[in-house]
Every structure is written in structure tokens, then in C-alpha cells.
Design an enzyme around this catalytic site. Structure first.
Site, short mmCIF file in Angstrom:
data_model
loop_
_atom_site.label_atom_id
_atom_site.label_comp_id
_atom_site.label_asym_id
_atom_site.label_seq_id
_atom_site.Cartn_x
_atom_site.Cartn_y
_atom_site.Cartn_z
N TYR A 104 61.92 -31.14 30.78
CA TYR A 104 62.07 -31.55 32.19
C TYR A 104 63.27 -30.87 32.83
CZ TYR A 104 58.72 -35.04 30.70
OH TYR A 104 57.62 -35.66 30.18
N HIS A 128 52.44 -34.02 40.23
CA HIS A 128 52.95 -33.60 38.92
C HIS A 128 51.82 -33.64 37.87
CE1 HIS A 128 55.95 -33.43 35.59
NE2 HIS A 128 55.06 -34.19 34.97
N GLU A 129 51.13 -34.77 37.81
CA GLU A 129 50.08 -34.92 36.80
C GLU A 129 48.94 -33.93 37.03
OE1 GLU A 129 50.73 -36.40 34.21
OE2 GLU A 129 52.48 -37.48 34.93
N HIS A 177 52.94 -45.34 31.51
CA HIS A 177 53.67 -44.12 31.85
C HIS A 177 52.67 -43.01 32.19
CE1 HIS A 177 57.30 -41.68 32.03
NE2 HIS A 177 56.52 -40.69 31.63
N ALA A 178 52.87 -42.36 33.33
CA ALA A 178 51.88 -41.41 33.82
C ALA A 178 51.65 -40.26 32.85
CB ALA A 178 52.32 -40.86 35.17
N HIS A 191 60.28 -41.66 26.75
CA HIS A 191 60.20 -40.45 25.93
C HIS A 191 60.92 -40.59 24.60
CE1 HIS A 191 59.33 -39.48 30.05
NE2 HIS A 191 58.68 -38.41 29.66
N HIS A 238 49.52 -30.60 35.54
CA HIS A 238 49.15 -30.48 34.13
C HIS A 238 47.65 -30.17 34.01
CE1 HIS A 238 52.96 -31.69 32.40
NE2 HIS A 238 52.94 -32.91 32.92
N GLU A 275 55.63 -28.76 32.76
CA GLU A 275 56.19 -29.80 33.63
C GLU A 275 56.46 -29.32 35.05
OE1 GLU A 275 56.07 -32.74 32.67
OE2 GLU A 275 55.69 -32.35 30.55
O1 X8Z Z 1 57.40 -38.30 32.14
C1 X8Z Z 1 57.27 -37.71 33.19
C2 X8Z Z 1 55.88 -37.47 33.76
C3 X8Z Z 1 54.87 -37.27 32.70
S1 X8Z Z 1 55.09 -35.78 31.83
C4 X8Z Z 1 55.47 -38.66 34.58
N1 X8Z Z 1 58.36 -37.29 33.87
C5 X8Z Z 1 59.71 -37.52 33.40
C6 X8Z Z 1 60.07 -38.99 33.41
O2 X8Z Z 1 59.33 -39.78 33.99
O3 X8Z Z 1 61.10 -39.35 32.84
C7 X8Z Z 1 58.34 -36.54 35.13
C8 X8Z Z 1 59.76 -36.30 35.48
C9 X8Z Z 1 60.60 -36.77 34.34
ZN ZN Z 2 54.64 -34.14 33.00
#
Ligand code: X8Z
Ligand code: ZN
Length: 631
Positions: free
Chosen positions: A540, A400-401, A370-371, A530, A404, A428
């Protein structure tokens, strides 16, 4: 990352990287008895003094200086261990993160309890903020009794690893989540889709994870109560410079603003899916089958762009195809992202970013795919870690990354307890705001699109639909994730109800239903990163509101006069400088101050996203006029 506060949550934390500490409002006044005196411990570097009984402002300052020094030291040490775990998940690295996670939780709880003697004092604003951050910034507290933090760390590590090492079998091949995510977007055979959708949810060891989750909730609630909160939900909601109940009402208000947009999109997409698949697969009315939406969690529907067209209004190009046809690889995607930030006048990434980041999935070992973006040393050792695929979605994720990382670098000169986003939604929103500038005109500037292929105004609705499939579809998902958790933390959803309540909320907010009957031991919430990794999700939702406010303000600054969705701030150093000023503030001021610094307003407000999508919404309302919308 630096999520010492989150440390019990293991690598979880990271997604946003620096959760370091946080913001604050008036601290929850620990009522008499809620913070047992015998758990009030000082940082190791600060011996108990007589001042404790009647502490002075100087005592508070000394306490915070010692605390910040200890924190900074722990953060760097823990970050390196989490980094190694996330890059090599093995028996041994799991034991290391369990240990450093338990130490971090114990430290965080000790520090939070250490603020108690200063609770009733009239402190200068910066000191009060830091005190509050010490408590409200903890994501997963454990009670301070011996062994509790270690037990918490064992539970969270097991869940984290179960998620990141999960894989399924397709025709004898082992397929990992990042590959499954691509398949959910490209495959269109409903049976195949429901199989991989279902198999992923079985691959995370749901029975065990559900038990672990319930045990974790017990412990964390106990920890939250020890710190003076009624439960963990109240604690999570206390991180936004206002009382928890006001923040919850704020979420309701914002959701109420944007809900009508989602209803129109849902109605339109359901009709298109019905046309594509027929009544047997997707009925004309009622909720949408969750696996048909192009995404493992139905959280972003971008891949449906070819099914869901808006009359003749095609954008005329497909970003994924442009990237592939131009031979882009993962590194080039990141370099292109960096170029956007430098075009705003920000510094290039340090050489070590390129040496130390992980940008493709290694074939020989388990990693957390997961990024995430990391700030290892609060200076320039910033990195990302993601299993990049060459497609439009990951192109956005790269921006997005990097958002951060640029935020982390901007606030690195703040004191340790202020090295964080104005609130977590800001963190975010940075990179997503930047990615809103990926317009056709921008793609021409970076040689991905031919000038001749830039769609005229007739492509506007198609361009907006492309974006709505990501941005509008996401909103109810982002709200329901923490609706579920808040209710779990409050005891309103019991472990036996975990999965059924999950699907009730999925139905209520998103209007979707599972393609396959859920088995008795299913734990579908845990099949989302998450939740298995304890990263709060409200951030988010707030980010998706804020990023459009940022874009509106930036385009106004830039003197843009066309439709908002055609505005790119690429190359605009004035906007870059103003944006960086907000980022440099970190968490040193209440978030409304940061928001005002860039946008001139002190309120989060859905009217920016509503204005952005207005032309599309008018069109959808017309197209849906004869349909019976809702579910
Ligand atoms: O988890 C993330 C990022 C890392 S903070 C890749 N996001 C959420 C997800 O993937 O569920 C970005 C948008 C929503
Ligand atoms: Zn993020």
C-alpha cells in the site's frame, strides 16, 4: 483471489485478490544444504525422472507446465471454498478453509522445493522468472514436516475469524467493525471515541491472538529458512525484482522523500485538533491522540475535513453528502465505478459479477467485511465483496476494488505464474489511480454536482487538503505496519514486546499515542485486518507512491495543462488503452518494464506525489512557521 501461495493465511489473502504468484528477480540461490533433498518433491503430475540429476531446459519447461496446471486447478477450487467461508463464517466453513489452506501450503512448499534441481541452470528468462515466483510468491510458508501446514492453517483461521466476527456492545446494541468505522469518522465526543477505540481492540480476543501470532511466526520462519531465506522478512522483501536488502533501502529512500509532507500535515492537524478539543484532550505539542483522527487505525484522516480547514479555501461540497442527497445506494456506487472503467474503453463487468458479488453486509450471519476483489477462475468469474456504506471513503474503495478486478481480467491470458501484478503495489494502485480522477469536474459529468458548485481556483487548497488527509496521512502508517512485522519476523521484537514495540513505531512514524493505557494482554496490531490476516502491507505504501506517478503520466498523455489535482482522465480511451497495455503484462516482466510502459520511467519516485501536493505544502509551511512541529 487465487492466493494459493497465501493459502495458509485463509481469506486473508484476498484483499488484493489475486496474489497468485508473483514476480521475480534472481532466485535466492539455495545454498547447499538449505533445501534438504528429501523435501524436494515434484508436482503429482510429474514423476521423478533421471533428468532430475542433470536437468535440461526441457525438464524445466515440463516441470513448470505441470506445476502451473496443478496450481490453476487448485486456485479455482480453493477460491470457491474461501469465498464461501468469507460469506458464511461458521464452524464448518472454518474447518474447510483450514483443510484447503493446509493443502495449499503443502503444495506451494513442495513446488518451491521442486525448483531446487534447476537452481544453478542458465534458463530462459521466462522460465527463471516462474521458478523465482514459485518461491518468493509464498506469503506464509510452513516447514514441510508432517502436520506443520495443518497447524499453521489452524492458527491463521482462528485469527482471521476472531477479527471478522469481532463486535462490541454500545448501549445494549451489538455493533460491528464496519459500523464502528463510520462512527470513528462522524462522532466527536472524545470519551465516546476512546471507548469504541478501546472496545474494538478488546473485541478480537487479543490474548489468544497474540499467542497464535507468535506460534505462527515461529512456524513461518522455519518454513522460510527451509526455502533458503534467513527469515520471513527476507522472503517478503524478495518479491520485488531486486535483492531484499536493496528493496528495504528503496523503502527508506521513498519514505525519506515524502516524510517532510507528513510532518507538515501532522503539525497543522495537531493545531486544529488542539483548537477544536482544547489542551486537555489534545495538547499543542507532542504526538496526536490516535482516536481523534477520524479512523479506527488513524490511517486515513478524511473525516476531519470539517475540523481541518485551510483558511477560506473550502472545496464547497462534500462527496458523502452528494452521494446521500442523490439517493445513492451500494449498487449504484459500484455501477458508477464501473462506468469510469468503461469510459476508458474497457469492457463492462460480466453479468456474473453482479449476480455473485456481495456489496452490503448481510444481517443474518458473520462475513469477512474487509473489502476484497476476487478472481475465482482466472477467466471472467470476477467479483467483489465489501460491506459498502454510502460515503466518500467507500466510493473510493469501490474504485479500488474494481481496479483489482480489471487488472485480473487484463492479465488473464498470461500463463498462470504470470497472472499477477507487476508487483503487489501495482495491484493496489490501479483503482486508486482511477479514483484520483474523481474531481469536481468529473462529478459534474456524472450528474452528482451542479456546474455552478464547481469550486474555482480559490477552492484548490481545500480540495488538496481533503486528499492529503487521506493520502499523506496514510504514508507513515503504511510504512510502520511492516516495519513492525519485519522486526517481529527477525526476532528483534519478541512476543512480550509485541504491543509496546507497536506503539513505539506508531509514535516514531506517525506521531500518535493511544487514548487509553494499554492493558498487559493487549495485541493492538491484531486489531488491524492485514495483521490478523497476514496480508503484507508494504504494497500500500508503494501504491500510494505509484498512483501519483500513474496520474502524472496519464494527465501528460491527455495533454492536461492545469493543476494536476484538477485532472480527470474520465472518458479518455487513449489513456485507457495505454493503461490496459501495462495491466495486460501482468507479472510476466520485471516491474520496472511495466512501469516504463506506462510512465516512461523505471523507478518508483515520490516526486510525483510531492509535485501534486506542492501548493498545499507551501501553504502549510507558512501556516506552521511559528509552530514547533514534530513530536
Ligand atoms: O485493504 C485495503 C483494500 C483491500 S486490498 C480495501 N486497503 C488498505 C486498508 O484498508 O488498510 C486499501 C488502502 C489500505
Ligand atoms: Zn486492494
Amino acid at each position: 483471489m487465487k492466493n494459493w501461495l497465501n493459502s495458509a493465511a485463509v481469506a486473508a489473502l484476498i484483499g488484493t485478490a489475486s496474489l497468485a504468484t508473483a514476480h521475480a528477480q534472481t532466485p535466492p540461490e539455495p545454498e547447499a544444504g538449505t533445501t534438504p533433498a528429501d523435501t524436494t518433491v515434484q508436482p503429482e503430475s510429474m514423476p521423478m525422472t533421471e533428468g532430475q540429476l542433470n536437468p535440461t531446459v526441457e525438464d524445466a519447461r515440463t516441470f513448470l507446465e505441470a506445476t502451473e496446471a496443478e496450481l490453476a486447478d487448485y486456485n479455482e477450487y480453493a477460491s470457491r471454498i474461501y469465498w464461501i467461508y468469507s460469506n458464511f463464517i461458521t464452524f464448518d466453513t472454518e474447518r474447510l478453509v483450514e483443510r484447503v489452506g493446509a493443502e495449499g501450503t503443502e503444495m506451494a512448499v513442495r513446488m518451491a522445493n521442486g525448483t531446487a534441481p534447476f537452481a544453478g541452470m542458465d534458463l530462459p528468462q521466462d522460465l527463471r522468472r516462474k521458478m523465482t515466483n514459485l518461491t518468493a510468491g509464498i506469503t506464509l510458508p510452513a516447514p514441510s514436516r508432517p502436520g506443520a501446514a495443518a497447524q499453521m492453517a489452524e492458527l491463521t483461521t482462528r485469527m482471521s475469524s476472531a477479527y471478522s466476527t469481532g463486535s462490541i456492545d454500545i448501549d445494549g446494541e451489538e455493533v460491528t467493525l464496519d459500523q464502528l468505522e463510520v462512527l470513528m469518522g462522524t462522532e466527536r465526543n472524545p470519551e465516546f471515541l476512546s471507548n469504541i477505540w478501546n472496545d474494538w481492540r478488546a473485541a478480537i480476543n487479543p490474548a489468544q491472538m497474540s499467542q497464535d501470532y507468535a506460534a505462527m511466526v515461529e512456524l513461518a520462519n522455519e518454513g522460510a529458512r527451509e526455502l533458503g531465506f534467513s527469515d520471513l522478512a527476507e522472503m517478503w522483501l524478495s518479491n520485488y525484482d531486486m535483492p531484499a536488502d536493496e528493496m528495504e533501502a528503496e523503502v527508506e529512500r521513498l519514505w525519506g522523500q515524502v516524510e517532510p509532507l507528513y510532518e507538515q500535515l501532522h503539525c497543522y492537524v495537531r493545531a486544529e485538533l488542539n483548537e477544536e478539543y482544547g489542551d486537555e484532550v489534545q495538547a499543542e505539542t507532542g504526538p496526536i491522540r490516535a482516536d481523534l483522527l477520524g479512523n479506527m487505525w488513524a490511517q486515513g484522516w478524511g473525516p476531519l475535513r470539517d475540523i481541518v480547514s485551510v483558511g477560506d479555501a473550502e472545496p464547497g461540497y462534500d462527496l458523502t453528502a452528494l452521494l446521500v442527497d442523490n439517493g445513492y445506494d451500494a449498487r449504484q456506487m459500484v455501477e458508477t465505478g464501473e462506468r469510469f472503467y468503461t469510459s476508458l474503453g474497457l469492457d463492462p463487468l460480466p453479468e456474473t459479477f453482479w449476480e455473485r458479488s456481495l456489496i452490503t453486509r448481510p444481517q443474518d450471519r458473520d462475513v469477512v467485511c474487509h473489502a476484497s476483489a476476487w478472481d475465482i477462475d482466472s477467466r471472467d468469474d470476477i467479483r467483489i465483496k465489501m460491506c459498502t456504506n454510502v460515503n466518500a471513503e467507500d466510493f473510493r474503495t469501490v474504485h479500488h476494488e474494481l481496479g483489482h478486478n480489471y487488472y485480473q481480467r487484463a492479465y488473464q491470458d498470461q500463463d498462470t505464474l504470470f497472472q499477477n501484478g507487476a508487483h503487489d503495489g501495482f495491484h493496489e494502485a490501479i483503482g486508486d489511480f482511477v479514483a484520483l480522477s474523481v474531481t469536481p469536474e468529473y462529478l459534474v459529468q456524472i450528474d452528482l454536482l451542479d456546474e455552478a458548485d464547481v469550486p474555482g481556483a480559490e477552492g484548490d487548497l481545500g480540495l488538496l487538503m481533503d486528499l492529503a488527509l487521506d493520502k499523506i496521512a496514510f504514508l507513515p502508517f503504511a510504512v510502520m505496519m511492516d516495519q513492525w512485522r519485519w522486526r517481529v519476523f527477525r526476532g528483534e521484537i519478541t512476543p512480550e514486546q509485541y504491543n509496546s514495540a507497536w506503539w513505539d513505531l506508531r509514535n516514531q512514524y506517525q506521531g500518535i499515542y493511544p487514548p487509553v493505557e494499554r492493558p498487559a494482554d493487549a495485541f493492538d496490531p491484531g486489531a488491524k485486518y492485514h495483521i490478523a490476516n497476514n496480508v503484507p502491507y508494504l504494497r500500500y505504501f508503494l501504491s500510494y507512491i505509484l498512483q501519483f506517478q500513474f496520474q502524472q503520466a496519464a494527465c501528460e498523455m491527455a495533454g492536461w495543462e492545469g493543476p494536476l489535482h484538477r485532472c480527470t482522465v474520465y472518458g479518455n480511451e487513449e489513456v485507457g488503452a495505454r493503461f490496459n497495455e501495462m495491466m495486460e503484462m501482468g507479472a510476466s516482466q520485471p516491474w520496472p518494464d511495466a512501469l516504463e510502459a506506462f510512465t516512461g520511467t523505471r523507478e518508483m519516485d515520490g516526486s510525483a506525489i510531492i509535485a501534486y501536493f506542492q501548493p498545499l505544502m507551501s501553504h502549510l509551511e507558512e501556516a506552521n512557521a511559528d509552530r514547533s512541529c514534530g513530536w
